[in-house]
Design a protein around this motif. Structure first.
Motif, PDB file in Angstrom:
ATOM      1  N   GLN A 194      16.375  34.246  41.360  1.00 48.07           N
ATOM      2  CA  GLN A 194      15.316  33.923  40.410  1.00 48.07           C
ATOM      3  C   GLN A 194      15.053  32.422  40.458  1.00 48.07           C
ATOM      4  O   GLN A 194      15.982  31.611  40.425  1.00 48.07           O
ATOM      5  CB  GLN A 194      15.709  34.339  38.997  1.00 48.07           C
ATOM      6  N   ALA A 195      13.780  32.045  40.554  1.00 47.62           N
ATOM      7  CA  ALA A 195      13.412  30.636  40.656  1.00 47.62           C
ATOM      8  C   ALA A 195      13.803  29.880  39.389  1.00 47.62           C
ATOM      9  O   ALA A 195      13.875  30.454  38.297  1.00 47.62           O
ATOM     10  CB  ALA A 195      11.919  30.503  40.915  1.00 47.62           C
ATOM     11  N   ASP A 196      14.055  28.568  39.565  1.00 50.04           N
ATOM     12  CA  ASP A 196      14.449  27.737  38.430  1.00 50.04           C
ATOM     13  C   ASP A 196      13.326  27.602  37.403  1.00 50.04           C
ATOM     14  O   ASP A 196      13.569  27.407  36.212  1.00 50.04           O
ATOM     15  CB  ASP A 196      14.861  26.341  38.912  1.00 50.04           C
ATOM     16  N   THR A 197      12.105  27.676  37.870  1.00 49.32           N
ATOM     17  CA  THR A 197      10.957  27.580  36.967  1.00 49.32           C
ATOM     18  C   THR A 197      10.072  28.807  37.133  1.00 49.32           C
ATOM     19  O   THR A 197       9.976  29.377  38.216  1.00 49.32           O
ATOM     20  CB  THR A 197      10.128  26.318  37.260  1.00 49.32           C
ATOM     21  N   GLY A 198       9.422  29.201  36.069  1.00 51.76           N
ATOM     22  CA  GLY A 198       8.560  30.364  36.127  1.00 51.76           C
ATOM     23  C   GLY A 198       9.367  31.644  36.193  1.00 51.76           C
ATOM     24  O   GLY A 198      10.579  31.665  36.001  1.00 51.76           O
ATOM     25  N   ASN A 199       8.698  32.725  36.483  1.00 46.12           N
ATOM     26  CA  ASN A 199       9.344  34.038  36.526  1.00 46.12           C
ATOM     27  C   ASN A 199       9.438  34.606  37.941  1.00 46.12           C
ATOM     28  O   ASN A 199       9.680  35.804  38.114  1.00 46.12           O
ATOM     29  CB  ASN A 199       8.564  35.021  35.635  1.00 46.12           C
ATOM     30  N   LYS A 200       9.246  33.745  38.927  1.00 44.34           N
ATOM     31  CA  LYS A 200       9.278  34.206  40.303  1.00 44.34           C
ATOM     32  C   LYS A 200      10.678  34.678  40.687  1.00 44.34           C
ATOM     33  O   LYS A 200      11.670  33.984  40.453  1.00 44.34           O
ATOM     34  CB  LYS A 200       8.841  33.078  41.247  1.00 44.34           C
ATOM     35  N   VAL A 201      10.751  35.864  41.281  1.00 40.88           N
ATOM     36  CA  VAL A 201      12.018  36.402  41.784  1.00 40.88           C
ATOM     37  C   VAL A 201      11.872  36.631  43.278  1.00 40.88           C
ATOM     38  O   VAL A 201      10.955  37.335  43.725  1.00 40.88           O
ATOM     39  CB  VAL A 201      12.401  37.726  41.081  1.00 40.88           C
ATOM     40  N   PHE A 202      12.762  36.029  44.046  1.00 39.70           N
ATOM     41  CA  PHE A 202      12.803  36.263  45.489  1.00 39.70           C
ATOM     42  C   PHE A 202      13.846  37.344  45.754  1.00 39.70           C
ATOM     43  O   PHE A 202      15.020  37.203  45.389  1.00 39.70           O
ATOM     44  CB  PHE A 202      13.188  34.979  46.227  1.00 39.70           C
ATOM     45  N   GLN A 203      13.422  38.423  46.377  1.00 38.04           N
ATOM     46  CA  GLN A 203      14.351  39.510  46.692  1.00 38.04           C
ATOM     47  C   GLN A 203      13.871  40.241  47.922  1.00 38.04           C
ATOM     48  O   GLN A 203      12.672  40.249  48.237  1.00 38.04           O
ATOM     49  CB  GLN A 203      14.514  40.460  45.512  1.00 38.04           C
ATOM     50  N   ALA A 204      14.796  40.840  48.632  1.00 33.30           N
ATOM     51  CA  ALA A 204      14.446  41.657  49.795  1.00 33.30           C
ATOM     52  C   ALA A 204      15.477  42.763  49.939  1.00 33.30           C
ATOM     53  O   ALA A 204      16.660  42.575  49.632  1.00 33.30           O
ATOM     54  CB  ALA A 204      14.400  40.805  51.070  1.00 33.30           C
ATOM     55  N   GLN A 205      15.001  43.906  50.398  1.00 35.58           N
ATOM     56  CA  GLN A 205      15.883  45.027  50.686  1.00 35.58           C
ATOM     57  C   GLN A 205      16.262  44.976  52.166  1.00 35.58           C
ATOM     58  O   GLN A 205      15.407  44.939  53.043  1.00 35.58           O
ATOM     59  CB  GLN A 205      15.193  46.350  50.349  1.00 35.58           C
ATOM     60  N   GLY A 206      17.569  44.945  52.437  1.00 34.89           N
ATOM     61  CA  GLY A 206      18.051  44.800  53.800  1.00 34.89           C
ATOM     62  C   GLY A 206      17.870  46.065  54.616  1.00 34.89           C
ATOM     63  O   GLY A 206      17.835  47.178  54.085  1.00 34.89           O
TER      64      GLY A 206
END
Length: 448
Positions: free
Chosen positions: A179-191
């Motif tokens: 989860q990004a430090d600012t805002g609600n951006k979530v970086f995720q990926a399914q392997g």
């Protein structure tokens, strides 16, 4: 228990079928390959690649570009003893302009099965021609993938052409989440993984030999045992079994499965790799320190080694020629899986062996090759004799002590044993890093 047939070899599940050629070809490695038989959508089938054409012909080639952008390439062949052998294995994650060679070859080098009562002990690879027991798979056993036809040397079946090599892809869950430090951006990926597996029948057991190649560069090697418990081992009088069925009439004799893998690394195309051992020691707080300290030391392994896993100990195999974009030497770390070390034989008393390459040394025990001298020894422990490592071969031993249970019949659920190879500095960053985070390498977010 393996039930002998009239030819003196084991019969599948006690049927008495003659296993022809079980003792043949002791010094020769039988090869086989076959045409592809479709068993799933075309999108899941390995794709041809000009870059790998020089390594092997299309019939022997496996190539898969995963949906996350990583491509795995390798060649395959088939032995009467070890079964599937994978060679010239390379890994190309997103951002790399060419494949990165990882392994020259990888195979199962022994499945040693001693019984607790001391009455039976088997080397399933060399005594029982493990590869010759390849069995066919139905399309449902290779979901979304391709089943290749293998011409099996010294096959126990009437038809040596067996649809028994599955290649498919599978989602393994989160590759990462942040989860990004600012805002609600979530970086995720399914392997995503490339799976390659076969099923080989030895006596009452059926072994699933699985090779799992992940999009982050990890390689997972596993053997799963399933099939049946041998009813010939239901002996209530030996005192070393577990009651199966009603009451206390049938006791399944406990036994071990000691599986060995043989790995010949060829990082960045060179066999001249280095081996390093790392140990960490935790010390209590001293002086004005707030907490305990830990110190990690590196020990170059320059001569042959019989190694034992310990708390906070690990090994890596290091490229002698290749570096990542950060200028760090590429390497692969050995991550052992859960194991029950069997102390009954010298060759099973260590978790990993590093030996100097010798073409004759192919099987961890009962090595059936003629190495020219009886003093050479027929098991991996005999080959650790102080030679300098210039072309190390890695042998990994993972044990499982099988004490049967009611749930093991019928059929027996798969019990797995194995280990992993994890990339360490093969790429400069997480190979699956999203573009928005590509600049965050070795520095804080504000660039200071």
């Amino acid at each position: 228990m393996r039930v002998p047939n009239l030819m003196g070899g084991p019969g599948p599940r006690g049927t008495g079928r003659a296993r022809k050629g079980a003792a043949a070809g002791l010094c020769a490695v039988a090869l086989a390959a076959g045409a592809t038989a479709g068993a799933g959508p075309a999108a899941a089938q390995p794709k041809a690649a000009p870059a790998a054409a020089a390594d092997c012909s299309a019939a022997y080639r496996i190539e898969q570009k995963l949906s996350t952008g990583t491509t795995w390439r390798m060649c395959w062949r088939f032995e009467a003893k070890s079964g599937l052998v994978l060679e010239k294995i390379s890994y190309q994650p997103p951002g790399e302009t060419k494949p990165i060679r990882v392994l020259n070859s990888a195979k199962i080098a022994q499945i040693h099965v001693p019984y607790d009562d001391g009455k039976n002990e088997y080397n399933d690879i060399t005594d029982y021609n493990f590869g010759s027991g390849l069995v066919g798979m139905a399309p449902a056993e290779c979901p979304g993938g391709t089943i290749r036809t293998v011409k099996v040397p010294d096959s126990f079946s009437d038809n040596p052409n067996v649809k028994g090599l599955c290649t498919t892809t599978r989602t393994r869950g989160h590759a990462y989440r942040m989860q990004a430090d600012t805002g609600n951006k979530v970086f995720q990926a399914q392997g995503k993984d490339l799976l390659i597996y076969t099923v080989n029948k030895v006596g009452w057991y059926e072994y699933i030999t699985e090779w799992r190649f992940s999009d982050d560069g990890a390689i997972n090697m596993n053997v799963g045992a399933t099939g049946s418990l041998s009813p010939f081992d239901y002996d209530a009088g030996d005192g070393r079994g577990w009651p199966i069925g009603k009451g206390a009439k049938s006791y399944a004799t406990s036994h071990s499965h000691n599986v060995f893998w043989r790995l010949d690394f060829g990082l960045d195309g060179s066999s001249n790799t280095k081996v390093e051992q790392y140990d960490s020691v935790v010390s209590p707080p001293a002086g004005g320190q707030q907490g305990p300290t830990a110190r990690t030391t590196r020990t170059p392994v320059t001569k042959e080694l019989a190694g034992d896993a310990q708390n906070m100990r690990w090994w890596r195999v290091v490229s002698a020629t290749g570096k990542n974009k950060d200028g760090h030497a590429r390497s692969y770390e050995l991550v052992p899986g859960a194991t029950s070390k069997y102390s009954g034989r010298k060759f099973t008393q260590h978790d990993v062996y590093f030996t100097q390459y010798n073409q004759c040394e192919q099987y961890a025990s009962n090595n059936v090759r003629d190495c020219g001298s009886p003093l050479h020894g027929t098991s991996v422990d005999k080959w650790v004799n102080g030679q300098t490592l210039t072309h190390p071969v890695t042998w990994v031993n993972v044990g499982f002590h099988h004490i049967a249970r009611d749930e093991d019949q019928q059929p027996m659920p798969v019990h797995w044993q194995g280990f992993s190879l994890v990339p360490r500095d093969v790429t400069a960053m997480n190979p699956l890093t999203p573009s928005a985070l590509a600049g965050q390498n070795g520095q804080t977010i504000n660039g200071s």
